[in-house]
Enzyme design. Structure first.
Site, short mmCIF file in Angstrom:
data_model
loop_
_atom_site.label_atom_id
_atom_site.label_comp_id
_atom_site.label_asym_id
_atom_site.label_seq_id
_atom_site.Cartn_x
_atom_site.Cartn_y
_atom_site.Cartn_z
N ALA A 152 47.14 44.00 14.08
CA ALA A 152 47.42 43.02 15.11
C ALA A 152 47.32 41.72 14.32
O ALA A 152 47.02 41.74 13.23
CB ALA A 152 46.17 43.09 16.02
N LYS A 153 47.63 40.43 15.06
CA LYS A 153 47.39 39.26 14.18
C LYS A 153 47.49 38.13 15.29
O LYS A 153 48.12 38.49 16.27
CB LYS A 153 48.56 39.03 13.33
CG LYS A 153 48.41 37.96 12.17
CD LYS A 153 47.59 38.67 11.09
CE LYS A 153 47.17 37.77 9.61
NZ LYS A 153 46.70 38.57 8.77
N GLY A 154 46.97 36.93 14.87
CA GLY A 154 47.14 36.00 15.75
C GLY A 154 47.04 34.69 15.27
O GLY A 154 46.95 34.52 13.98
N ASP B 96 41.70 34.23 8.69
CA ASP B 96 43.09 34.17 7.84
C ASP B 96 43.20 32.79 7.54
O ASP B 96 42.30 32.08 7.50
CB ASP B 96 44.19 34.75 8.80
CG ASP B 96 45.42 34.88 7.88
OD1 ASP B 96 45.33 36.14 7.25
OD2 ASP B 96 46.39 34.15 7.93
N VAL C 157 49.42 39.20 18.65
CA VAL C 157 50.40 40.29 18.62
C VAL C 157 49.63 41.67 18.31
O VAL C 157 48.91 41.50 17.36
CB VAL C 157 51.45 39.94 17.62
CG1 VAL C 157 52.46 41.11 17.46
CG2 VAL C 157 52.45 38.90 18.40
#
Ligand code: NAD
Length: 428
Positions: free
Chosen positions: A113-115, A154, A68
């Site tokens: 952003a992140k996934g 992460d 995202v």
């Protein structure tokens, strides 16, 4: 147990609701242009991918993955990749938004952003994890890139995962592409000082908070929840300030010694223990303590560095710490925030306190793009500068506006992103 049954079915949904409500509060306090707010409360791009993996026994498992990007207003996207069974589009969206505010607050030229992949990595072999990472990288490759969106580690991903992503992306593009991720091993173009950067940032934040509260670190005691990357490095660097670490905990339980713990010895123990935890650790004067009791111990500094939703409406009244420095993302619920504020407990919010990692990620990206690498002292000195300036901005704005540090941090960050959007205008 949550009062809201939907929180139990999808904890990511309540996390996203909290993130949205924090944005709404900041937008209201700033009297933000409703057009800007309308843009900020949505994600610019959300990708859901299916990740089929051939398991070691030959059968295929299909996992769901996400990437995202919240907004590209201030630069390329930046944010980690998380492997956990509870990963959902909502959780990844909330974390992407958090990254936007974090990057803006510490003034690095990235957007949020992140996934993540919904998977229990403990159930996969190393080869299965490698295949999962390569296939996930391939699936999100159309929207990531050194100038578009740069992933990082992460929860449950690390340097090795970043090495696999670098290699996969390099194979796909046919050219050296080290700047595609940060948090790489140093000999693949990673930065020295990245591994401990979040913990060092937590310690710098704690030092600033102690200074402003007129507390002498040499006479202070700290309690740390969580003994992974953030917890161990926070403990070590807070200890370096002269603060005695009296209790720490991990998934195996809590460990308390009012005379102070030997953090280096405990870290060494986790490295050789079969479970990689503190389970079975013993030392003279050590007392076991439950996680719940640990959070409410009398101390000067409490660092929740494990996971979300640890300080809640149910225990905030019992917290005895003078300062809370949020090492984890979202460890304090909004209900707890209200109680702590009423009780006059200073809380340094996650978007500032744990931003050391993203600052050094920025340094890593800059070094990779220049092809010229800095020394450990240069990284450390520059991280101090970024964190101290961000802390000062947040504390001054909080005083000026008569708001909490969390509200101040959010307002400053939202204003910076809103200003960037305003200057760009709406395309086309
Ligand atoms: P990690 O997996 O290395 O460590 C997590 C630690 O928490 C482990 O010691 C685990 O045993 C412990 N833990 C889990 N459940 C617990 C419980 N119920 N009670 C007590 N301890 C418990 O993860 P990490 O990288 O240290 O991340 C911790 C938090 O910090 C997460 O919220 C993460 O999103 C956030 N964070 C991490 C970074 C980073 O650079 N690693 C940066 C910013 C924010």
């Amino acid at each position: 147990m949550s009062a809201n049954p939907s929180e139990e079915v999808n904890p990511g949904a309540s996390f996203l609701a909290s993130a949205q409500s924090a944005l709404k509060d900041a937008a209201t306090a700033l009297n933000l242009d409703p057009n800007i707010y309308a843009i900020l409360k949505t994600n610019e791009r959300s990708l859901i991918v299916s990740v089929p993996v051939e398991m070691d026994d030959g059968h295929v498992e299909v996992f769901e993955g996400y990437r995202v990007q919240h907004t590209g207003a201030r630069g390329p996207g930046k944010g980690g990749i998380r492997y956990h069974p509870a990963v959902s589009l909502e959780e990844v969206s909330a974390l992407a938004q958090l990254m936007t505010w974090k990057c803006a607050l510490v003034n690095v030229p990235f957007s949020g952003a992140k996934g993540g992949v919904s998977v229990n990595p403990r159930e996969l072999s190393v080869n299965e994890l490698r295949r999962l990472t390569r296939r996930y990288t391939y699936a999100i490759s159309p929207i990531i890139g050194p100038r578009t969106d740069i992933p990082a580690p992460d929860m449950n991903t690390d340097e090795r995962t970043m090495g696999w992503i670098t290699d996969t992306y390099t194979m796909l593009k046919g050219e050296s592409s080290g700047e595609i991720v940060t948090g790489k091993p140093v000999n693949l173009g990673g930065s020295v000082g990245r591994i401990n950067a979040t913990g060092l940032g937590v310690a710098i934040s704690a030092e600033q908070a102690l200074l402003r509260a007129d507390l002498n670190p040499q006479q202070c005691a700290a309690v740390i929840q969580g003994f992974g990357n953030v917890g161990t490095w926070s403990a070590r660097h807070i200890n370096d300030l002269g603060v005695s670490i009296v209790a720490v905990s991990d998934i195996s339980g809590g460990y308390y010694n009012p005379q102070g713990l030997n953090i280096d010895e405990m870290v060494a123990y986790t490295k050789s223990s079969p479970s990689r935890t503190l389970a079975g650790y013993g030392a003279p004067g050590l007392q076991p303590i439950s996680n719940e009791d640990l959070l409410t111990l009398k101390c000067d500094v409490l660092v929740p560095a494990a996971m979300e939703n640890q300080i809640t409406g149910a225990n905030a009244d019992k917290i005895q710490a003078k300062l809370i420095v949020e090492g984890a993302n979202g460890p304090t619920t909004p209900a707890a925030d209200t109680i702590l504020q009423r009780r006059g407990i200073t809380l340094v919010p996650d978007i500032l306190a744990n931003a050391g990692g993203v600052v050094v990620s920025y340094f890593e990206w800059v070094q990779g793009r220049e092809g010229f690498y800095w020394t450990a002292d240069e990284v450390r000195e520059r991280l101090h500068r970024f964190m101290e300036v961000a802390y000062r901005d947040m504390a001054d704005f909080s005083q000026e506006r008569g708001v909490s540090l969390r509200q101040s941090a959010m307002m400053l960050a939202v204003q910076r992103v809103a200003d960037a959007l305003e200057m760009r205008g709406v395309f086309p």
